[in-house]
Design a protein around this motif. Structure first.
Motif, mmCIF file in Angstrom:
data_model
loop_
_atom_site.group_PDB
_atom_site.id
_atom_site.type_symbol
_atom_site.label_atom_id
_atom_site.label_comp_id
_atom_site.label_asym_id
_atom_site.label_seq_id
_atom_site.Cartn_x
_atom_site.Cartn_y
_atom_site.Cartn_z
ATOM 1 N N GLY A 69 -10.459 -8.338 -3.276
ATOM 2 C CA GLY A 69 -9.441 -9.129 -2.590
ATOM 3 C C GLY A 69 -8.333 -8.323 -1.937
ATOM 4 O O GLY A 69 -7.360 -8.897 -1.470
ATOM 5 N N HIS A 70 -8.474 -7.018 -1.872
ATOM 6 C CA HIS A 70 -7.434 -6.197 -1.238
ATOM 7 C C HIS A 70 -7.446 -6.356 0.276
ATOM 8 O O HIS A 70 -6.406 -6.243 0.916
ATOM 9 C CB HIS A 70 -7.602 -4.728 -1.621
ATOM 10 C CG HIS A 70 -7.427 -4.495 -3.081
ATOM 11 N ND1 HIS A 70 -8.117 -3.526 -3.761
ATOM 12 C CD2 HIS A 70 -6.661 -5.102 -4.014
ATOM 13 C CE1 HIS A 70 -7.784 -3.549 -5.033
ATOM 14 N NE2 HIS A 70 -6.903 -4.501 -5.211
ATOM 15 N N CYS A 71 -8.607 -6.598 0.857
ATOM 16 C CA CYS A 71 -8.764 -6.888 2.283
ATOM 17 C C CYS A 71 -9.233 -8.339 2.380
ATOM 18 O O CYS A 71 -10.203 -8.717 1.732
ATOM 19 C CB CYS A 71 -9.779 -5.952 2.924
ATOM 20 S SG CYS A 71 -9.340 -4.198 2.831
ATOM 21 N N GLN A 72 -8.550 -9.150 3.158
ATOM 22 C CA GLN A 72 -8.814 -10.589 3.179
ATOM 23 C C GLN A 72 -9.876 -11.023 4.186
ATOM 24 O O GLN A 72 -10.453 -12.092 4.048
ATOM 25 C CB GLN A 72 -7.514 -11.351 3.466
ATOM 26 C CG GLN A 72 -6.459 -11.147 2.389
ATOM 27 C CD GLN A 72 -6.938 -11.618 1.029
ATOM 28 O OE1 GLN A 72 -7.451 -12.724 0.895
ATOM 29 N NE2 GLN A 72 -6.778 -10.783 0.019
ATOM 30 N N GLU A 73 -10.146 -10.197 5.196
ATOM 31 C CA GLU A 73 -11.064 -10.613 6.252
ATOM 32 C C GLU A 73 -12.519 -10.529 5.805
ATOM 33 O O GLU A 73 -12.840 -9.852 4.841
ATOM 34 C CB GLU A 73 -10.853 -9.749 7.506
ATOM 35 C CG GLU A 73 -11.290 -8.304 7.353
ATOM 36 C CD GLU A 73 -10.238 -7.361 6.794
ATOM 37 O OE1 GLU A 73 -10.389 -6.157 6.979
ATOM 38 O OE2 GLU A 73 -9.267 -7.826 6.158
ATOM 39 N N GLU A 74 -13.366 -11.226 6.537
ATOM 40 C CA GLU A 74 -14.804 -11.070 6.403
ATOM 41 C C GLU A 74 -15.252 -10.163 7.541
ATOM 42 O O GLU A 74 -14.688 -10.216 8.642
ATOM 43 C CB GLU A 74 -15.521 -12.419 6.499
ATOM 44 C CG GLU A 74 -15.263 -13.313 5.312
ATOM 45 C CD GLU A 74 -16.103 -14.581 5.355
ATOM 46 O OE1 GLU A 74 -16.553 -14.990 6.451
ATOM 47 O OE2 GLU A 74 -16.316 -15.165 4.289
ATOM 48 N N VAL A 87 -10.451 0.088 4.039
ATOM 49 C CA VAL A 87 -9.778 0.124 2.746
ATOM 50 C C VAL A 87 -8.299 0.396 3.009
ATOM 51 O O VAL A 87 -7.954 1.154 3.924
ATOM 52 C CB VAL A 87 -10.401 1.198 1.811
ATOM 53 C CG1 VAL A 87 -10.293 2.597 2.395
ATOM 54 C CG2 VAL A 87 -9.794 1.149 0.412
ATOM 55 N N ASN A 88 -7.436 -0.263 2.274
ATOM 56 C CA ASN A 88 -6.005 -0.023 2.392
ATOM 57 C C ASN A 88 -5.667 1.366 1.861
ATOM 58 O O ASN A 88 -6.400 1.916 1.032
ATOM 59 C CB ASN A 88 -5.220 -1.083 1.613
ATOM 60 C CG ASN A 88 -5.377 -2.469 2.197
ATOM 61 O OD1 ASN A 88 -5.491 -2.637 3.406
ATOM 62 N ND2 ASN A 88 -5.396 -3.474 1.339
ATOM 63 N N GLY A 89 -4.555 1.903 2.309
ATOM 64 C CA GLY A 89 -4.125 3.216 1.845
ATOM 65 C C GLY A 89 -3.921 3.240 0.336
ATOM 66 O O GLY A 89 -3.358 2.306 -0.243
ATOM 67 N N GLY A 90 -4.421 4.295 -0.312
ATOM 68 C CA GLY A 90 -4.268 4.449 -1.760
ATOM 69 C C GLY A 90 -4.923 3.347 -2.564
ATOM 70 O O GLY A 90 -4.448 2.994 -3.642
#
Length: 101
Positions: A69-74, A87-90
């Protein structure tokens, strides 16, 4: 059970390919099996990044979601089965087929 441990037990099936082409972002690809889904795990120790993951033509058009769930898009694999995952930073993201949720 933490979401990462749950992801490991539910989606770490089939052959594994490690992609270590960037010192700040690595990918672990599990191909899945005929009965169990695989996953694409991205880990970043720097800024937000994305990586092209060749999954093969059997995955063309397949939709993926970040199980953590860190990235919400499909996101969808292209016509060649390449997934552009981010992927988000860190952070860590575990991309799995959306129909496996």
């Amino acid at each position: 059970m933490s979401k990462l441990i749950e992801a490991r037990s539910r989606f770490a099936h089939g052959a594994q390919t490690d992609i270590f082409d960037d010192p700040h972002c690595l990918a672990i690809v599990r191909q899945g099996t005929a009965q169990q889904p695989g996953s694409v795990t991205l880990l970043a120790n720097g800024e937000e990044t994305q990586k092209a993951i060749p999954l093969g033509p059997d995955h063309a058009g397949q939709i993926y979601r970040d199980f953590l769930g860190h990235c919400q898009e499909e996101i969808a694999a292209d016509e060649h089965g390449t997934l552009i995952a981010r992927v988000n930073g860190g952070s860590v993201s575990v991309w799995v087929p959306s129909d496996a949720f």
